[in-house]
Design an enzyme around this catalytic site. Structure first.
Site, mmCIF file in Angstrom:
data_model
loop_
_atom_site.group_PDB
_atom_site.id
_atom_site.type_symbol
_atom_site.label_atom_id
_atom_site.label_comp_id
_atom_site.label_asym_id
_atom_site.label_seq_id
_atom_site.Cartn_x
_atom_site.Cartn_y
_atom_site.Cartn_z
ATOM 1 C CG HIS A 24 -9.127 -6.423 3.804
ATOM 2 N ND1 HIS A 24 -10.095 -6.873 2.762
ATOM 3 C CD2 HIS A 24 -7.659 -6.240 3.928
ATOM 4 C CE1 HIS A 24 -8.690 -6.618 2.512
ATOM 5 N NE2 HIS A 24 -7.836 -6.607 2.821
ATOM 6 N N GLY A 65 6.732 0.615 0.094
ATOM 7 C CA GLY A 65 7.550 -0.290 -0.157
ATOM 8 C C GLY A 65 6.627 -0.745 -1.223
HETATM 9 N N1 APR Z 1 7.251 4.055 8.808
HETATM 10 C C1 APR Z 1 7.881 4.767 8.003
HETATM 11 N N2 APR Z 1 7.688 3.257 6.815
HETATM 12 C C2 APR Z 1 8.201 2.754 7.392
HETATM 13 C C3 APR Z 1 7.917 1.847 9.178
HETATM 14 C C4 APR Z 1 7.235 3.220 10.202
HETATM 15 N N3 APR Z 1 7.788 2.863 11.058
HETATM 16 N N4 APR Z 1 7.799 0.874 9.125
HETATM 17 C C5 APR Z 1 8.109 0.182 7.858
HETATM 18 N N5 APR Z 1 8.079 0.850 7.237
HETATM 19 C C6 APR Z 1 8.083 0.697 6.058
HETATM 20 C C7 APR Z 1 8.880 -0.685 5.428
HETATM 21 O O1 APR Z 1 10.397 -0.207 5.516
HETATM 22 C C8 APR Z 1 8.328 -0.683 3.771
HETATM 23 O O2 APR Z 1 9.152 0.185 2.871
HETATM 24 O O3 APR Z 1 6.827 0.103 5.281
HETATM 25 C C9 APR Z 1 6.604 -0.697 4.312
HETATM 26 C C10 APR Z 1 6.659 -1.793 3.850
HETATM 27 O O4 APR Z 1 6.249 -1.866 2.426
HETATM 28 P P1 APR Z 1 6.394 -3.792 2.101
HETATM 29 O O5 APR Z 1 7.025 -4.556 3.119
HETATM 30 O O6 APR Z 1 7.092 -3.944 0.829
HETATM 31 O O7 APR Z 1 4.745 -4.013 2.783
HETATM 32 P P2 APR Z 1 3.735 -4.108 1.434
HETATM 33 O O8 APR Z 1 3.612 -5.308 0.209
HETATM 34 O O9 APR Z 1 3.695 -2.546 0.845
HETATM 35 O O10 APR Z 1 2.475 -3.528 2.169
HETATM 36 C C11 APR Z 1 2.416 -2.642 2.919
HETATM 37 O O11 APR Z 1 -0.356 -2.598 3.280
HETATM 38 O O12 APR Z 1 -1.771 -4.569 1.843
HETATM 39 C C12 APR Z 1 -1.374 -4.164 3.228
HETATM 40 O O13 APR Z 1 -0.624 -6.367 4.108
HETATM 41 C C13 APR Z 1 0.048 -5.465 3.567
HETATM 42 O O14 APR Z 1 0.166 -4.397 6.209
HETATM 43 C C14 APR Z 1 0.926 -4.975 4.604
HETATM 44 C C15 APR Z 1 0.751 -3.241 4.107
#
Ligand code: APR
Length: 308
Positions: free
Chosen positions: A174, A10
């Site tokens: 955090h 993501g």
């Molecule tokens: N395995 C792999 N990837 C997964 C899974 C899983 N089981 N479940 C969800 N994902 C992926 C989603 O498909 C998505 O692409 O995790 C990614 C998360 O990306 P975003 O929604 O863009 O979130 P992001 O802004 O990257 O934040 C990720 O980091 O800073 C922290 O609070 C934030 O918990 C959040 C994390």
């Protein structure tokens, strides 16, 4: 050969992968559950390689087997909080994802050092530690570098100086109860209180505490990713290159600072073994009281974790 795998392609994960590719790391892998996304982003990054001039091989996969041989794993997979969702719902989902990621890591690369970025950070660290059963030096939460970076930037902005010359440390969980240590902040080696009055410093401390929320307010549908990604990559680099940087990270405490069996942001030495040392600094009674408050907030989260 150095290899880093990023779980979750993501905003944070893909940005971290690009930063990693631009360092001299041999292989970067992104794994995500959504078909096509990690592959597409990896291909897009590789197409940037001739322009940016990096040699790293970036790939994307939906299969965890791709993480085999990784020195470091950066765990960003999770869902953000959506309208109408309470903290417990978010915790349940992200803990479930973290447990799944933990078991895949144990299957494919149990000796990797794991940098946790997914939130709620200190609780997800605990879930990963418990689910992997790994020694606690291998599970490291990314929080202090980011929170410290925000504090550093706000100081630099206020003084009109280059951000890289500002050093500062933020301890604790955090969350909004984090403890920015204004006493240890300095600019070019000059203690901050020589450059700014206390009222201004307190304003910057308060802005640091809510720094994540300030970005969410602007973005509306997501949270910060450039600085979180940069922070986790700096930690990965210290591990891969055995740099032994002293940084604040969420570490599992065994009595340090008077706390037990809890992840908390503290200064650590980060090298090829992961957390090689937890540094205990003397805190004033005011700082310790603030840290106690932060610990209470983390403990509440652990109590909730125990029910999932
Ligand atoms: N395995 C792999 N990837 C997964 C899974 C899983 N089981 N479940 C969800 N994902 C992926 C989603 O498909 C998505 O692409 O995790 C990614 C998360 O990306 P975003 O929604 O863009 O979130 P992001 O802004 O990257 O934040 C990720 O980091 O800073 C922290 O609070 C934030 O918990 C959040 C994390």
């Amino acid at each position: 050969m150095s290899k880093v795998s990023v779980i979750g392609a993501g905003q944070v994960g893909a940005t971290a992968a690009l930063y990693l590719a631009q360092m001299d790391i041999d292989e970067v892998v992104m794994v995500d559950v959504v078909e096509g996304v990690p592959q597409g982003k990896a291909l897009d990054m590789m197409e940037a390689a001739p322009v940016l001039g990096f040699n790293a091989k970036v790939t994307g996969s939906n299969d965890y087997a791709a993480i085999e041989g990784s020195d470091v794993i950066i765990h960003t997979a999770g869902i953000p909080r959506k309208p109408g969702m309470d903290r417990m719902d978010l915790l349940k989902t992200n803990v479930g994802i973290a447990r799944n990621v933990a078991s895949e890591i144990m299957k494919h690369c149990p000796s990797a050092k794991i940098i946790v970025v997914a939130n709620p950070l200190d609780i997800i660290c605990m879930a990963v530690l418990r689910a992997t059963g790994l020694p606690s030096n291998q599970v490291i939460g990314q929080a202090g570098v980011l929170d410290g970076a925000r504090f550093r930037y706000f100081i630099a902005e206020k003084l009109g100086v280059t951000p890289g010359d500002v050093t500062a440390m933020v301890l604790g969980g955090h969350g909004d109860q984090m403890v920015p240590l204004k006493r240890f902040a300095s600019v070019g080696g000059i203690p901050l209180d020589n450059l700014m009055d206390n009222g201004t410093i307190e304003q910057l401390v308060a802005r640091t505490r809510t720094g994540g929320g300030e970005i969410v307010k602007y973005l509306k549908t997501g949270s910060a990713f450039y600085a979180p990604a940069a922070s986790s990559v700096q930690m990965a680099e210290s591990i891969l290159k055995d740099k032994k940087r002293i940084i604040a990270a969420s570490a599992y405490l065994n009595g340090e600072y008077g706390y037990d069996s809890i992840f908390l942001g503290v200064p650590v030495v980060l090298g090829k073994e992961g957390i090689e040392k937890i540094i205990e600094i003397d805190l004033t009674s005011e700082e310790k009281t603030a840290l106690d408050k932060s610990v209470d907030a983390v403990k509440d989260g652990v109590t909730q974790l125990d029910t999932i």
